[in-house]
Design an enzyme around this catalytic site. Structure first.
Site, PDB file in Angstrom:
ATOM      1  N   HIS A   1      85.947  25.060  79.512  1.00 23.13           N
ATOM      2  CA  HIS A   1      84.494  25.191  79.747  1.00 23.13           C
ATOM      3  C   HIS A   1      84.219  26.343  80.704  1.00 23.13           C
ATOM      4  CE1 HIS A   1      84.196  21.122  78.042  1.00 23.13           C
ATOM      5  NE2 HIS A   1      82.922  21.418  77.825  1.00 23.13           N
TER       6      HIS A   1
ATOM      7  N   LYS B   1      80.922  24.552  85.285  1.00 23.02           N
ATOM      8  CA  LYS B   1      81.038  23.104  85.025  1.00 23.02           C
ATOM      9  C   LYS B   1      81.639  22.404  86.241  1.00 23.02           C
ATOM     10  CE  LYS B   1      82.373  19.659  81.619  1.00 23.02           C
ATOM     11  NZ  LYS B   1      81.067  18.995  81.722  1.00 23.02           N
TER      12      LYS B   1
HETATM   13  N1  LIG Z   1      76.325  15.219  76.212  1.00 29.78           N
HETATM   14  C1  LIG Z   1      76.339  16.508  75.850  1.00 29.78           C
HETATM   15  O1  LIG Z   1      76.377  16.855  74.661  1.00 29.78           O
HETATM   16  C2  LIG Z   1      76.303  17.551  76.916  1.00 29.78           C
HETATM   17  C3  LIG Z   1      76.328  17.175  78.211  1.00 29.78           C
HETATM   18  N2  LIG Z   1      76.214  18.099  79.211  1.00 29.78           N
HETATM   19  C4  LIG Z   1      76.145  17.581  80.555  1.00 29.78           C
HETATM   20  O2  LIG Z   1      74.795  17.668  80.993  1.00 29.78           O
HETATM   21  C5  LIG Z   1      74.761  17.823  82.407  1.00 29.78           C
HETATM   22  C6  LIG Z   1      73.927  19.037  82.763  1.00 29.78           C
HETATM   23  O3  LIG Z   1      74.588  20.196  82.318  1.00 29.78           O
HETATM   24  P1  LIG Z   1      73.952  21.643  82.581  1.00 29.78           P
HETATM   25  O4  LIG Z   1      72.573  21.709  82.026  1.00 29.78           O
HETATM   26  O5  LIG Z   1      74.966  22.616  82.119  1.00 29.78           O
HETATM   27  O6  LIG Z   1      73.901  21.654  84.178  1.00 29.78           O
HETATM   28  P2  LIG Z   1      72.896  22.463  85.128  1.00 29.78           P
HETATM   29  O7  LIG Z   1      73.519  22.405  86.484  1.00 29.78           O
HETATM   30  O8  LIG Z   1      72.560  23.777  84.528  1.00 29.78           O
HETATM   31  O9  LIG Z   1      71.564  21.580  85.125  1.00 29.78           O
HETATM   32  C7  LIG Z   1      71.452  20.340  85.742  1.00 29.78           C
HETATM   33  C8  LIG Z   1      69.992  20.126  86.044  1.00 29.78           C
HETATM   34  O10 LIG Z   1      69.845  18.798  86.519  1.00 29.78           O
HETATM   35  C9  LIG Z   1      69.041  18.833  87.686  1.00 29.78           C
HETATM   36  N3  LIG Z   1      69.317  17.724  88.589  1.00 29.78           N
HETATM   37  C10 LIG Z   1      70.333  17.582  89.473  1.00 29.78           C
HETATM   38  N4  LIG Z   1      70.201  16.438  90.148  1.00 29.78           N
HETATM   39  C11 LIG Z   1      69.077  15.851  89.669  1.00 29.78           C
HETATM   40  C12 LIG Z   1      68.395  14.666  89.979  1.00 29.78           C
HETATM   41  N5  LIG Z   1      68.826  13.844  90.948  1.00 29.78           N
HETATM   42  N6  LIG Z   1      67.265  14.364  89.270  1.00 29.78           N
HETATM   43  C13 LIG Z   1      66.802  15.202  88.327  1.00 29.78           C
HETATM   44  N7  LIG Z   1      67.393  16.363  88.007  1.00 29.78           N
HETATM   45  C14 LIG Z   1      68.518  16.673  88.675  1.00 29.78           C
HETATM   46  C15 LIG Z   1      69.357  20.166  88.339  1.00 29.78           C
HETATM   47  O11 LIG Z   1      68.298  20.494  89.207  1.00 29.78           O
HETATM   48  P3  LIG Z   1      68.597  21.251  90.600  1.00 29.78           P
HETATM   49  O12 LIG Z   1      69.101  22.592  90.187  1.00 29.78           O
HETATM   50  O13 LIG Z   1      67.282  21.223  91.272  1.00 29.78           O
HETATM   51  O14 LIG Z   1      69.667  20.443  91.304  1.00 29.78           O
HETATM   52  C16 LIG Z   1      69.466  21.079  87.126  1.00 29.78           C
HETATM   53  O15 LIG Z   1      68.205  21.565  86.739  1.00 29.78           O
HETATM   54  C17 LIG Z   1      76.228  17.909  82.849  1.00 29.78           C
HETATM   55  O16 LIG Z   1      76.667  16.626  83.246  1.00 29.78           O
HETATM   56  C18 LIG Z   1      76.943  18.346  81.575  1.00 29.78           C
HETATM   57  O17 LIG Z   1      78.291  18.024  81.550  1.00 29.78           O
HETATM   58  C19 LIG Z   1      76.122  19.428  78.930  1.00 29.78           C
HETATM   59  C20 LIG Z   1      76.132  19.866  77.632  1.00 29.78           C
HETATM   60  C21 LIG Z   1      76.202  18.955  76.511  1.00 29.78           C
HETATM   61  O1  LIG Z   2      79.003  20.876  81.001  1.00 35.17           O
HETATM   62  C1  LIG Z   2      78.992  21.342  79.833  1.00 35.17           C
HETATM   63  O2  LIG Z   2      78.678  22.503  79.600  1.00 35.17           O
HETATM   64  C2  LIG Z   2      79.356  20.446  78.724  1.00 35.17           C
HETATM   65  N1  LIG Z   2      79.506  19.193  78.984  1.00 35.17           N
HETATM   66  C3  LIG Z   2      79.832  18.167  78.064  1.00 35.17           C
HETATM   67  C4  LIG Z   2      81.163  17.560  78.401  1.00 35.17           C
HETATM   68  O3  LIG Z   2      81.445  17.326  79.590  1.00 35.17           O
HETATM   69  O4  LIG Z   2      81.945  17.298  77.485  1.00 35.17           O
HETATM   70  C5  LIG Z   2      79.667  18.589  76.629  1.00 35.17           C
HETATM   71  C6  LIG Z   2      80.018  20.013  76.336  1.00 35.17           C
HETATM   72  O5  LIG Z   2      81.388  20.133  76.202  1.00 35.17           O
HETATM   73  C7  LIG Z   2      79.437  20.979  77.351  1.00 35.17           C
END
Ligand SMILES: NC(=O)C1=CN([C@@H]2O[C@H](COP(=O)(O)OP(=O)(O)OC[C@H]3O[C@@H](n4cnc5c(N)ncnc54)[C@H](OP(=O)(O)O)[C@@H]3O)[C@@H](O)[C@H]2O)C=CC1
Ligand SMILES: O=C(O)C1=N[C@H](C(=O)O)C[C@H](O)C1
Length: 242
Positions: free
Chosen positions: A131, A135
């Site tokens: 990743h 991450k």
């Molecule tokens: N299930 C799936 O298919 C996928 C899952 N993911 C997962 O999704 C999550 C987010 O990934 P990603 O978008 O890359 O991460 P980012 O760090 O880009 O975004 C996370 C967001 O969540 C916000 N956040 C943090 N804490 C809180 C809170 N207490 N309440 C509300 N919002 C909050 C952050 O705000 P701030 O910056 O203000 O802290 C930020 O805007 C990760 O756990 C990732 O692994 C990602 C891709 C696919």
């Molecule tokens: O954090 C990410 O970017 C992603 N998170 C998910 C994971 O933890 O598997 C899904 C995807 O791989 C991207």
């Protein structure tokens, strides 16, 4: 048309999700980030989608339950207590939690389960993932869900059979263990390979995410599918009929 509320809206996934909601002709109910009013968002949404952080999960589930709206939990880095919180919320609302919302990974999990059940226990199973450098959790949620699929195929419980973070003099590989290895760097959206390692032959099942659109599209499908569902815990495979 579903009104979809995004938790983690300014993040990488939150932004990809807003684009996917528009592309699917659905309505963006609004979004929150850290410190935002998730209760108000829940009240104006038909369904919530959470791509934020594990620390936010309890409050997000409480807000969803208070408003009586379903929730898709895509956040990873979850621990046992977070899964317990999802189970508890699923007594009142529809909850779909998954480490990967893409069609490809959902199908891969089925293939992994099948391969693990058909190949004998003399075939070792190792899962590697790569990743982007931002991450924060490892192994990825996807690696863990693929590990669960492999363990289910073997009739094992993953918690009692996983090898995470090998370092130093580890001793020989334990029979039956499922190993995890994580690489971080660059802008990789998410690569996963499940390796089946036998005597004199190997099989590798790989999924490569080329961008976040695949996760966002799957999350919109899951959100639409979840609206109107009775309370319970649902799986991505049910959404995609896999
Ligand atoms: N299930 C799936 O298919 C996928 C899952 N993911 C997962 O999704 C999550 C987010 O990934 P990603 O978008 O890359 O991460 P980012 O760090 O880009 O975004 C996370 C967001 O969540 C916000 N956040 C943090 N804490 C809180 C809170 N207490 N309440 C509300 N919002 C909050 C952050 O705000 P701030 O910056 O203000 O802290 C930020 O805007 C990760 O756990 C990732 O692994 C990602 C891709 C696919
Ligand atoms: O954090 C990410 O970017 C992603 N998170 C998910 C994971 O933890 O598997 C899904 C995807 O791989 C991207």
């Amino acid at each position: 048309m579903a009104r979809i509320g995004i938790i983690g809206s300014a993040g990488r996934m939150g932004q990809a999700l807003a684009d996917a909601i528009a592309a699917a002709g659905q309505e963006l109910a609004g979004g929150v980030d850290k410190g935002g009013d998730v209760a108000a968002l829940a009240a104006q949404s038909d369904v919530l989608v959470d791509f934020s952080a594990p620390a936010a999960l309890e409050g997000n589930l409480d807000a969803a339950m208070a408003a009586g709206v379903p929730i898709v939990v895509g956040t990873t880095g979850l621990e046992e207590r977070h899964h317990w919180l999802c189970d508890n919320a699923a007594g009142q609302i529809a909850v779909l939690q998954t480490g990967n919302t893409s069609l490809g990974v959902t199908l891969l999990a089925h293939l992994v389960r099948e391969a693990a059940s058909r190949l004998g226990e003399d075939w070792d199973i190792e899962i590697s993932e790569t990743h982007h450098r931002m991450k924060v959790d490892a192994p990825s949620g996807t690696a863990l869900l693929l590990g669960e699929a492999a363990a289910a195929g073997r009739g094992l419980d993953l918690a009692g059979h996983s090898a995470r973070g090998r370092d130093g003099v580890t001793g020989a590989r334990q029979s039956g263990e499922i190993g995890f290895a994580s690489l971080r760097g660059g802008s990789v959206a998410g690569d996963h390979t499940v390796h089946f390692l036998g005597a004199d032959e190997r099989i590798s099942l790989t999924h490569l995410a080329e961008n976040r659109t695949i996760f966002a599209k799957g999350a919109v499908r899951a959100a639409q599918w979840l609206v109107g569902k009775p309370a319970g815990r649902y799986r991505m495979g049910e959404v995609l009929d896999l």
